[in-house]
Design a protein around this motif. Sequence first.
Motif, mmCIF file in Angstrom:
data_model
loop_
_atom_site.group_PDB
_atom_site.id
_atom_site.type_symbol
_atom_site.label_atom_id
_atom_site.label_comp_id
_atom_site.label_asym_id
_atom_site.label_seq_id
_atom_site.Cartn_x
_atom_site.Cartn_y
_atom_site.Cartn_z
ATOM 1 N N ILE A 1 0.855 -1.186 0.000
ATOM 2 C CA ILE A 1 0.000 0.000 0.000
ATOM 3 C C ILE A 1 0.890 1.235 0.000
ATOM 4 N N HIS A 2 0.610 2.162 -0.909
ATOM 5 C CA HIS A 2 1.280 3.461 -0.893
ATOM 6 C C HIS A 2 0.269 4.488 -0.411
ATOM 7 N N ASP A 3 0.512 5.016 0.782
ATOM 8 C CA ASP A 3 -0.386 6.003 1.375
ATOM 9 C C ASP A 3 0.058 7.393 0.928
ATOM 10 N N GLU A 4 -0.646 7.927 -0.054
ATOM 11 C CA GLU A 4 -0.266 9.223 -0.616
ATOM 12 C C GLU A 4 -0.520 10.373 0.349
ATOM 13 N N CYS B 1 12.322 -0.267 0.255
ATOM 14 C CA CYS B 1 11.552 0.977 0.181
ATOM 15 C C CYS B 1 10.708 1.178 1.433
ATOM 16 N N VAL B 2 10.117 0.090 1.922
ATOM 17 C CA VAL B 2 9.265 0.158 3.110
ATOM 18 C C VAL B 2 10.097 0.529 4.336
ATOM 19 N N ALA C 1 4.781 5.708 4.869
ATOM 20 C CA ALA C 1 3.780 5.807 3.807
ATOM 21 C C ALA C 1 3.597 4.494 3.059
ATOM 22 N N LEU C 2 4.472 3.530 3.312
ATOM 23 C CA LEU C 2 4.398 2.236 2.637
ATOM 24 C C LEU C 2 4.093 1.134 3.651
#
Length: 228
Positions: A45-48, A173-174, A181-182
Amino acid sequence: MENSKRRFLKGTCALLAGASGATLLATVSASNEAKAEPSVKYALIHDETKCIGCKACEVACRETNHVPEGVARLKIEQTGPYGEYPNQFYHFSRKSCQHCEDAPCVNVCPTGAAFIDKETGIVSVDAWKCVGCQYCIAACPYKIRFINPVTHAADKCDFCRETNLAQGKQPACVAACPTKALVFGNLKDPSSQVVQVLKANPTQRAKVDLGTRPKLFRIVAKSGEVAI
């Protein structure tokens, strides 16, 4: 003589029928195996609403997976500014592999280099099998694959399957994101954070009308403020 010939033909037909049946069973078995559900189904999930566009995820991905300069497994794309000064804001969205459950790249690969890992559901690339035909690049509706200039094979995000994930860690990345955000986890585990976040928030996925069933979710930003 006629009886002998008849017995021969009958035996031959039986043998061929048996061979055809065995081939059919093997084909069905292989097909069922290919369609078997993975024991784990990883998603991201990418939380924009939390992403600030710092691109720490891009740097971490490149360093962890030894991605050459000039190409990238993931990109954070910025749009904007929106609104009127002094209340302007930007949107940041992630561009990377969607890890489709019905992946067009896998379906067109002539060598089996593009595949879905049976244990994790992660769409991956076997560089040793890749012949660089670029069929997968053409087939991907999200346009995220590229030819690695070092390996000369197709490349893309694999959730750090052969690096961090293999060591029991979160994807690079997480782990690198300063605002969390990830969110990464197993969709088949009801207690996982990724499932809990999906239950608590409306999300979007890209091009779901194509039937690819992507596993990259977005919590869409409504403003430029960071919700932390």
